[in-house]
Design an enzyme around this catalytic site. Sequence first.
Site, PDB file in Angstrom:
ATOM      1  N   ASP A 127     -59.949   4.238  -3.922  1.00  0.00           N
ATOM      2  CA  ASP A 127     -60.757   5.285  -4.900  1.00  0.00           C
ATOM      3  C   ASP A 127     -61.460   6.383  -4.182  1.00  0.00           C
ATOM      4  O   ASP A 127     -62.277   6.814  -4.487  1.00  0.00           O
ATOM      5  CB  ASP A 127     -61.662   4.513  -5.588  1.00  0.00           C
TER       6      ASP A 127
ATOM      7  N   CYS B  39     -54.751   1.468  -8.524  1.00  0.00           N
ATOM      8  CA  CYS B  39     -54.582   0.433  -7.330  1.00  0.00           C
ATOM      9  C   CYS B  39     -53.090  -0.001  -7.233  1.00  0.00           C
ATOM     10  O   CYS B  39     -52.599   0.200  -6.113  1.00  0.00           O
ATOM     11  CB  CYS B  39     -55.695  -0.252  -7.503  1.00  0.00           C
TER      12      CYS B  39
END
Length: 477
Positions: free
Chosen positions: A35, A68
């Site tokens: 992230d 992800c």
Amino acid sequence: MIFSLMGLIIMALAIKGNLAKAQATPNILFILTDDLDAAAVEYMPQVKSLIADQGISFSNYFVNISLCCPSRASILRGQYAHNTGVFTNNKADGSFIYLYQQGLEKSTIATWLKDRDYLTAFMGKYLNGYPRHAPEDYVPPGWDEWYSPIYDSGYVGYNYRLNENGKLVRYGRRPKDYSTDVYTEKARQFIDRAAQANQPFFAYVSYFAPHQPAIPAPRHSKLFKDKQAPRTASFNEADVRDKPTYIRHLPLLNSEAQAEIDQLYQRRLKSLQAVDEGVASLIATLKANGQLDNTYIVFSSDNGFRLGQHRLPPAKETAYEEDIHLPLYIRGPGVAAGRVIKDIVSNVDLAPTFAELAEIKTPKFVDGRSLVGLMRSQFRLPWRQVFLLEHRRDKPAALIPSYTGLRTKNCTYVKYGNGEQELYNVVQDPQQLENIASRAARIIKQYSQRLAKLRKCKRDKCRQLELEPLPDCNQAL
């Protein structure tokens, strides 16, 4: 006596030659954050000075899906999400469970490099859900050494269980148990062992930072107390009448929501400091072992992250720049220091790049292309002009609807399932404030036609479709 001495000299030269040949096979150290948005790298001075400044910065690096598991699957196999089948973090079409049940781990960059006699090691976050539907001590194919937390226990930095080469080890709340530091130390020890064995290595160091809850190391807990999330022009955007429906329905961020974003931003920056120190530690280890000059070091993230842009809550998964446009830095043998490459590159390119560095042929299923030619050549090469963006809504109530899109050097085009469209000139409008789709019918027709082909492409067909340029969206202005 003379003959014996000559024989010893010849033997010594032969041994030296074999050693030089063995050492000529480069090491690869891949450092992945979770992230990390491009802007936050400004707060990572070691990454900037030791990797970016000493190598190449790819200023147009994008991910196919800003999430992800899809991104990590693309990194492992060099494929777009529509070919891995990994679209979300859920077991039906994503997560470790899907990867495991579909047998996708049988052919990844780890297995390719292991077959080339590389020592391979993985440290840190693998895929969400690991190792559900597999044994607790499961180690994926291709990894000589494995250190990954089980059952998503690694996000908070403490109180996790690590699968250490098939043995489950519990870590507690002591400062030395802080996960970022543990992964760095595991990687450092592995690099030492590879040096002692005189074997080339591939180390994949996958930090959780700065993913929420973004827990920092105790030594960094007092940093950045007064930092405010960047108040860019798109932050809490006032006029969203040209945005898709899901954004038009969002209220302005109130003062409480903005304060929470600032607090998260501060934690994110704090959590990144241990990663930054880890980078310095790993490079110092390489230097001490005499491995640095023969090691490619690659630094990036699995996806980006937004902090209040366009009224959206902190997260990812959109096609806006904060979510898809990431840092990618590479230093290593033959890589010119301080060079910036503006060509469009992506996470589907990492596996074929690692393969070419190791002089391995990639399997036919690979969609991406090796970056080695760009890295080593000073000449203009035929290269990707268009990159595919994908997103599948993982739950009916999820905020971000399904979409596909395209990113060129200057433009972002997005097409949603309900027919809504966005088109931005990201050079003239980097904050993506003005959606020009309503006055670009001719351009959008061409973008839509290419999108329809790319979203179904496979292998070399993807690479062919990416090469032909599309009209610049500034023609709509």
